[in-house]
Design a protein around this motif. Structure first.
Motif, PDB file in Angstrom:
ATOM      1  N   TRP A  60      -3.889  -0.336  84.087  1.00 40.48           N
ATOM      2  CA  TRP A  60      -3.327  -0.613  85.405  1.00 40.48           C
ATOM      3  C   TRP A  60      -2.770   0.642  86.077  1.00 40.48           C
ATOM      4  O   TRP A  60      -2.402   0.596  87.255  1.00 40.48           O
ATOM      5  CB  TRP A  60      -2.218  -1.651  85.298  1.00 40.48           C
ATOM      6  N   ILE A  61      -2.672   1.740  85.363  1.00 39.71           N
ATOM      7  CA  ILE A  61      -2.093   2.964  85.921  1.00 39.71           C
ATOM      8  C   ILE A  61      -3.173   3.693  86.716  1.00 39.71           C
ATOM      9  O   ILE A  61      -4.154   4.169  86.146  1.00 39.71           O
ATOM     10  CB  ILE A  61      -1.539   3.872  84.820  1.00 39.71           C
ATOM     11  N   PRO A  62      -3.037   3.789  88.028  1.00 39.85           N
ATOM     12  CA  PRO A  62      -4.067   4.443  88.832  1.00 39.85           C
ATOM     13  C   PRO A  62      -4.006   5.965  88.671  1.00 39.85           C
ATOM     14  O   PRO A  62      -2.973   6.525  88.291  1.00 39.85           O
ATOM     15  CB  PRO A  62      -3.716   4.030  90.262  1.00 39.85           C
ATOM     16  N   SER A  63      -5.111   6.617  88.956  1.00 36.42           N
ATOM     17  CA  SER A  63      -5.171   8.067  88.807  1.00 36.42           C
ATOM     18  C   SER A  63      -5.515   8.787  90.103  1.00 36.42           C
ATOM     19  O   SER A  63      -5.595  10.016  90.124  1.00 36.42           O
ATOM     20  CB  SER A  63      -6.201   8.443  87.733  1.00 36.42           C
ATOM     21  N   ALA A  64      -5.701   8.059  91.191  1.00 38.36           N
ATOM     22  CA  ALA A  64      -6.018   8.687  92.470  1.00 38.36           C
ATOM     23  C   ALA A  64      -4.829   9.502  92.976  1.00 38.36           C
ATOM     24  O   ALA A  64      -3.673   9.176  92.675  1.00 38.36           O
ATOM     25  CB  ALA A  64      -6.396   7.618  93.495  1.00 38.36           C
ATOM     26  N   PRO A  65      -5.066  10.572  93.726  1.00 37.03           N
ATOM     27  CA  PRO A  65      -3.959  11.379  94.267  1.00 37.03           C
ATOM     28  C   PRO A  65      -2.983  10.520  95.063  1.00 37.03           C
ATOM     29  O   PRO A  65      -3.386   9.690  95.879  1.00 37.03           O
ATOM     30  CB  PRO A  65      -4.683  12.387  95.166  1.00 37.03           C
ATOM     31  N   GLY A  66      -1.691  10.712  94.801  1.00 37.13           N
ATOM     32  CA  GLY A  66      -0.657   9.975  95.513  1.00 37.13           C
ATOM     33  C   GLY A  66      -0.351   8.603  94.960  1.00 37.13           C
ATOM     34  O   GLY A  66       0.542   7.920  95.464  1.00 37.13           O
ATOM     35  N   SER A  67      -1.062   8.190  93.925  1.00 34.79           N
ATOM     36  CA  SER A  67      -0.848   6.862  93.356  1.00 34.79           C
ATOM     37  C   SER A  67      -0.085   6.960  92.035  1.00 34.79           C
ATOM     38  O   SER A  67       0.041   8.030  91.448  1.00 34.79           O
ATOM     39  CB  SER A  67      -2.177   6.142  93.133  1.00 34.79           C
ATOM     40  N   ALA A  68       0.418   5.818  91.574  1.00 33.36           N
ATOM     41  CA  ALA A  68       1.178   5.763  90.328  1.00 33.36           C
ATOM     42  C   ALA A  68       1.356   4.304  89.936  1.00 33.36           C
ATOM     43  O   ALA A  68       0.990   3.395  90.689  1.00 33.36           O
ATOM     44  CB  ALA A  68       2.540   6.441  90.493  1.00 33.36           C
ATOM     45  N   LEU A  69       1.915   4.095  88.769  1.00 30.02           N
ATOM     46  CA  LEU A  69       2.339   2.751  88.372  1.00 30.02           C
ATOM     47  C   LEU A  69       3.844   2.677  88.586  1.00 30.02           C
ATOM     48  O   LEU A  69       4.613   3.384  87.932  1.00 30.02           O
ATOM     49  CB  LEU A  69       2.006   2.467  86.903  1.00 30.02           C
ATOM     50  N   TYR A  70       4.253   1.847  89.533  1.00 28.33           N
ATOM     51  CA  TYR A  70       5.683   1.674  89.796  1.00 28.33           C
ATOM     52  C   TYR A  70       6.264   0.741  88.743  1.00 28.33           C
ATOM     53  O   TYR A  70       5.699  -0.322  88.444  1.00 28.33           O
ATOM     54  CB  TYR A  70       5.888   1.092  91.190  1.00 28.33           C
ATOM     55  N   ILE A  71       7.405   1.134  88.185  1.00 29.81           N
ATOM     56  CA  ILE A  71       8.047   0.399  87.095  1.00 29.81           C
ATOM     57  C   ILE A  71       9.374  -0.144  87.601  1.00 29.81           C
ATOM     58  O   ILE A  71      10.219   0.611  88.086  1.00 29.81           O
ATOM     59  CB  ILE A  71       8.272   1.318  85.877  1.00 29.81           C
ATOM     60  N   ARG A  72       9.580  -1.449  87.487  1.00 25.01           N
ATOM     61  CA  ARG A  72      10.805  -2.070  87.982  1.00 25.01           C
ATOM     62  C   ARG A  72      11.573  -2.730  86.836  1.00 25.01           C
ATOM     63  O   ARG A  72      11.320  -3.874  86.477  1.00 25.01           O
ATOM     64  CB  ARG A  72      10.455  -3.102  89.059  1.00 25.01           C
ATOM     65  N   PRO A  73      12.540  -2.013  86.227  1.00 24.73           N
ATOM     66  CA  PRO A  73      13.467  -2.671  85.295  1.00 24.73           C
ATOM     67  C   PRO A  73      14.550  -3.399  86.098  1.00 24.73           C
ATOM     68  O   PRO A  73      14.999  -2.909  87.134  1.00 24.73           O
ATOM     69  CB  PRO A  73      14.081  -1.496  84.515  1.00 24.73           C
ATOM     70  N   PHE A  74      14.982  -4.538  85.610  1.00 26.72           N
ATOM     71  CA  PHE A  74      16.057  -5.251  86.304  1.00 26.72           C
ATOM     72  C   PHE A  74      16.806  -6.149  85.320  1.00 26.72           C
ATOM     73  O   PHE A  74      16.305  -6.488  84.246  1.00 26.72           O
ATOM     74  CB  PHE A  74      15.520  -6.061  87.486  1.00 26.72           C
ATOM     75  N   MET A  75      18.021  -6.506  85.698  1.00 26.77           N
ATOM     76  CA  MET A  75      18.864  -7.348  84.848  1.00 26.77           C
ATOM     77  C   MET A  75      19.665  -8.300  85.731  1.00 26.77           C
ATOM     78  O   MET A  75      20.104  -7.907  86.822  1.00 26.77           O
ATOM     79  CB  MET A  75      19.817  -6.488  84.015  1.00 26.77           C
ATOM     80  N   PHE A  76      19.851  -9.515  85.254  1.00 28.37           N
ATOM     81  CA  PHE A  76      20.641 -10.480  86.023  1.00 28.37           C
ATOM     82  C   PHE A  76      21.339 -11.447  85.069  1.00 28.37           C
ATOM     83  O   PHE A  76      20.921 -11.640  83.932  1.00 28.37           O
ATOM     84  CB  PHE A  76      19.760 -11.242  87.023  1.00 28.37           C
ATOM     85  N   GLY A  77      22.413 -12.038  85.548  1.00 24.39           N
ATOM     86  CA  GLY A  77      23.150 -13.012  84.758  1.00 24.39           C
ATOM     87  C   GLY A  77      22.362 -14.294  84.617  1.00 24.39           C
ATOM     88  O   GLY A  77      21.677 -14.737  85.548  1.00 24.39           O
ATOM     89  N   THR A  78      22.444 -14.904  83.453  1.00 22.59           N
ATOM     90  CA  THR A  78      21.783 -16.186  83.215  1.00 22.59           C
ATOM     91  C   THR A  78      22.819 -17.193  82.724  1.00 22.59           C
ATOM     92  O   THR A  78      24.017 -16.930  82.734  1.00 22.59           O
ATOM     93  CB  THR A  78      20.633 -16.040  82.198  1.00 22.59           C
ATOM     94  N   GLY A  79      22.361 -18.331  82.264  1.00 26.29           N
ATOM     95  CA  GLY A  79      23.282 -19.379  81.847  1.00 26.29           C
ATOM     96  C   GLY A  79      23.366 -20.453  82.906  1.00 26.29           C
ATOM     97  O   GLY A  79      22.527 -20.545  83.819  1.00 26.29           O
ATOM     98  N   GLU A  80      24.420 -21.246  82.827  1.00 35.17           N
ATOM     99  CA  GLU A  80      24.554 -22.392  83.725  1.00 35.17           C
ATOM    100  C   GLU A  80      26.032 -22.704  83.901  1.00 35.17           C
ATOM    101  O   GLU A  80      26.654 -23.350  83.072  1.00 35.17           O
ATOM    102  CB  GLU A  80      23.801 -23.603  83.146  1.00 35.17           C
ATOM    103  N   PHE A  81      26.603 -22.198  84.999  1.00 34.08           N
ATOM    104  CA  PHE A  81      28.002 -22.516  85.288  1.00 34.08           C
ATOM    105  C   PHE A  81      28.311 -22.111  86.720  1.00 34.08           C
ATOM    106  O   PHE A  81      27.639 -21.260  87.315  1.00 34.08           O
ATOM    107  CB  PHE A  81      28.958 -21.791  84.329  1.00 34.08           C
ATOM    108  N   LEU A  82      29.329 -22.714  87.281  1.00 38.09           N
ATOM    109  CA  LEU A  82      29.870 -22.320  88.573  1.00 38.09           C
ATOM    110  C   LEU A  82      31.308 -21.897  88.359  1.00 38.09           C
ATOM    111  O   LEU A  82      32.127 -22.676  87.888  1.00 38.09           O
ATOM    112  CB  LEU A  82      29.793 -23.482  89.566  1.00 38.09           C
TER     113      LEU A  82
END
Length: 354
Positions: A128-150
């Motif tokens: 999936w990593i492209p090799s054309a000039p100006g291209s790249a594989l964008y990587i998005r790490p993320f974190m969020f709270g889970t569970g069930e409460f208000l």
């Protein structure tokens, strides 16, 4: 580093790769086959898993939806002419992710866990990593709270994940920007320095208004007086005045950009005078009128370097020198690209091979 056998891998049974037109990619709209998922529960990180890209199942009482415990990062992987894969400064992104996590009362992620999971994910989706000039594989790490409460308190459970997408250039043309003097992105003592979802949510309305007025992005100013520049939309901001590269000094209201830091280092390597300090709107407007402002540009992981050609200020548009007359930013962009793609020596050890 963790034993790779501790990462549970479930490969997709039907790749979507053959359906992708790599010559025509909408940024952030096409996603690779797999994603990394690591849950945090009972005070510790659980077994990492790599699974096919798919929806998450969330409770309507998910605390991140109600109280905003959500952070993310952005980085890129590249292929060189020998098809070798490397990632640009991933540990720097992890360090910033952990700074954001601490500010939003979330657990930090160990480097070994992050790098092992990222490495295995990129190896699995290497095609999936492209090799054309100006291209790249964008990587998005993320974190969020889970569970069930208000209830307004930190979550006790969290999910960390990494998704990736092949991309071309973020901005296809030089930018028209508007100096923002009404809305505020962040203030000192807040969490503008964190890459938190809420920072971006608050920017959407003023950005929309600017777009409707004919501008691509905003130039954010300080939250107290609107006298000093801070950022440019989703990027850090730089000016060249009298052959000096100026950028707003970091504070609790400005994101410490990895690309920003890299450009400043490369500029110093080339003997360019660099100043990190408060940069006033008045100073820049005076430089435009006197003809001493040579360049203005935004910089960031997605955009890399994006030239600013028009600045709108108090109802008037000011035209900046044409891109083809600029000396410093094209040169810095080329050097940075050459390092990322293996065409120039990586003297700062920024690239991590996969």
């Amino acid at each position: 580093m963790l034993d790779t056998q501790t990462i549970q891998i479930q490969k997709t049974t039907e790749s979507r790769l053959s359906a992708v037109d790599f010559a025509n990619l909408d940024f952030g709209a096409v996603f690779s086959d797999h994603m990394l998922v690591i849950d945090y529960a009972n005070g510790e990180w659980q077994t990492p898993t790599i699974v096919p890209f798919a929806d998450f199942k969330l409770s309507p009482a998910n605390p991140a939806l109600h109280y905003g415990q959500a952070i993310f990062e952005g980085l890129k992987a590249y292929k060189n002419e020998q098809s070798e894969i490397s990632v640009f400064r991933p540990v720097a992104n992890l360090d910033r992710l952990n700074i954001s996590a601490e500010r939003l009362c979330m657990p930090t992620l160990p480097e070994e866990l992050f790098m092992q999971g990222l490495t295995e994910l990129l190896r699995l989706d290497a095609d999936w990593i492209p090799s054309a000039p100006g291209s790249a594989l964008y990587i998005r790490p993320f974190m969020f709270g889970t569970g069930e409460f208000l209830g307004v308190r930190p979550a006790t459970e969290y999910r960390f994940a990494i998704i990736t997408c092949p991309v071309n250039a973020y901005y296809s043309a030089p930018l028209r920007v508007k100096v923002e003097e009404t809305y505020v992105r962040a203030v000192e003592g807040g969490f503008g320095f964190a890459k938190a979802a809420g920072n971006y949510a608050g920017s959407l309305l003023p950005a929309k208004k600017a777009f409707e007025a004919g501008y691509h992005q905003l130039l954010w100013t300080d939250g107290k007086t609107h006298e000093y520049f801070e950022e440019s939309g989703t990027m850090n901001l730089m000016f060249v005045i009298n052959d000096t590269l100026l950028t707003p000094a970091l504070s609790t209201s400005i994101l410490a950009g990895i690309t920003r830091d890299s450009i400043l280092q490369l500029a110093k390597d080339q003997g360019i005078t660099v100043e990190e300090r408060k940069v006033s709107v008045g100073e820049v407007m005076e430089a435009i009128q006197q003809g001493t402002l040579q360049e203005a540009f935004g910089c960031g992981t997605a955009a890399v370097i994006s030239h600013i050609v028009t600045i709108g200020y108090q109802g008037q548009d000011y035209e900046l020198p044409p891109v083809n007359t600029r000396k410093y930013s094209p040169q810095l962009a080329q050097v940075l690209d050459d390092i990322r793609t293996g065409k120039a020596p990586d003297t700062h050890n920024w690239m991590v091979q996969i």
